[in-house]
Design a protein around this motif. Structure first.
Motif, short mmCIF file in Angstrom:
data_model
loop_
_atom_site.label_atom_id
_atom_site.label_comp_id
_atom_site.label_asym_id
_atom_site.label_seq_id
_atom_site.Cartn_x
_atom_site.Cartn_y
_atom_site.Cartn_z
N ALA A 56 0.83 -1.21 0.00
CA ALA A 56 0.00 0.00 0.00
C ALA A 56 0.86 1.25 0.00
O ALA A 56 0.51 2.25 -0.65
N GLU A 57 2.00 1.21 0.69
CA GLU A 57 2.89 2.37 0.70
C GLU A 57 3.43 2.62 -0.72
O GLU A 57 3.51 3.77 -1.16
N VAL A 58 3.79 1.55 -1.43
CA VAL A 58 4.25 1.69 -2.81
C VAL A 58 3.13 2.25 -3.68
O VAL A 58 3.34 3.17 -4.48
N GLY A 63 0.92 6.38 -6.92
CA GLY A 63 -0.41 6.74 -7.40
C GLY A 63 -1.16 5.58 -8.02
O GLY A 63 -1.99 5.78 -8.91
N ILE A 64 -0.91 4.38 -7.55
CA ILE A 64 -1.58 3.18 -8.06
C ILE A 64 -2.86 2.96 -7.26
O ILE A 64 -2.84 3.04 -6.03
N PRO A 65 -3.97 2.70 -7.93
CA PRO A 65 -5.23 2.46 -7.20
C PRO A 65 -5.10 1.26 -6.25
O PRO A 65 -4.39 0.30 -6.55
N MET A 66 -5.79 1.35 -5.14
CA MET A 66 -5.75 0.27 -4.16
C MET A 66 -6.28 -1.02 -4.75
O MET A 66 -5.65 -2.07 -4.67
N MET A 67 -7.45 -0.98 -5.37
CA MET A 67 -8.08 -2.20 -5.87
C MET A 67 -7.44 -2.63 -7.18
O MET A 67 -7.35 -1.84 -8.12
N GLN A 68 -6.99 -3.87 -7.20
CA GLN A 68 -6.38 -4.47 -8.37
C GLN A 68 -7.12 -5.79 -8.66
O GLN A 68 -6.70 -6.85 -8.19
N ASP A 109 -6.52 0.75 2.23
CA ASP A 109 -7.25 2.03 2.20
C ASP A 109 -6.74 2.97 3.27
O ASP A 109 -6.55 4.16 3.03
N VAL A 110 -6.53 2.43 4.46
CA VAL A 110 -6.04 3.27 5.56
C VAL A 110 -4.64 3.79 5.24
O VAL A 110 -4.36 4.97 5.41
N VAL A 111 -3.77 2.91 4.77
CA VAL A 111 -2.39 3.32 4.48
C VAL A 111 -2.35 4.34 3.35
O VAL A 111 -1.68 5.36 3.44
#
Length: 123
Positions: A56-58, A63-68, A109-111
């Motif tokens: 999530a940090e990466v 700027g990569i969306p969380m959901m993959q 999401d939190v990160v």
């Protein structure tokens, strides 16, 4: 197979855990073995979430969306293949991974929304 000894023991005809005596050392040894496996499983789940925090940090920095969805499908498919290859229920492992992926999404999401404060991810 449920060995939680909790109030919702649906498939058991065993006596309550306090009825287990020294006359049943085989059961005690097996339960100790199960407890050790549970300890490893819990540590592996914690380690998995730790890696997800780093992912999530990466994602946040790049700027990569969380959901993959493609990755989610790959992980689910791998779990189902493992189940089939090892005589386990694919539905069970799919459900287990749905829970783990749901928690991973929550943590990510939190990160991603934390501006670098990753301590918020686990609380």
């Amino acid at each position: 197979m449920d060995d939680t000894n909790g109030p919702a023991r649906a498939c058991t005809s065993e006596p309550p855990v306090d009825a287990i005596s020294a006359e049943q050392p085989g059961l005690a040894r097996l339960r100790a073995e199960l407890d050790a496996i549970d300890d490893r499983l819990l540590e592996d789940i914690r380690a998995r979430i730790d890696v997800c925090v780093r992912i999530a940090e990466v994602k946040r920095h790049q700027g990569i969306p969380m959901m993959q969805p493609g990755r989610v499908n790959l992980v689910q498919s791998r779990a189902e293949e493992f189940a089939r290859a090892n005589g386990l229920s694919p539905d069970f492992l799919r459900s287990l991974y749905e829970l783990m992926i749901g928690e991973t999404c929550r943590v990510e999401d939190v990160v991603i929304g934390s501006n670098g404060d990753t301590n918020r991810a686990t609380g």
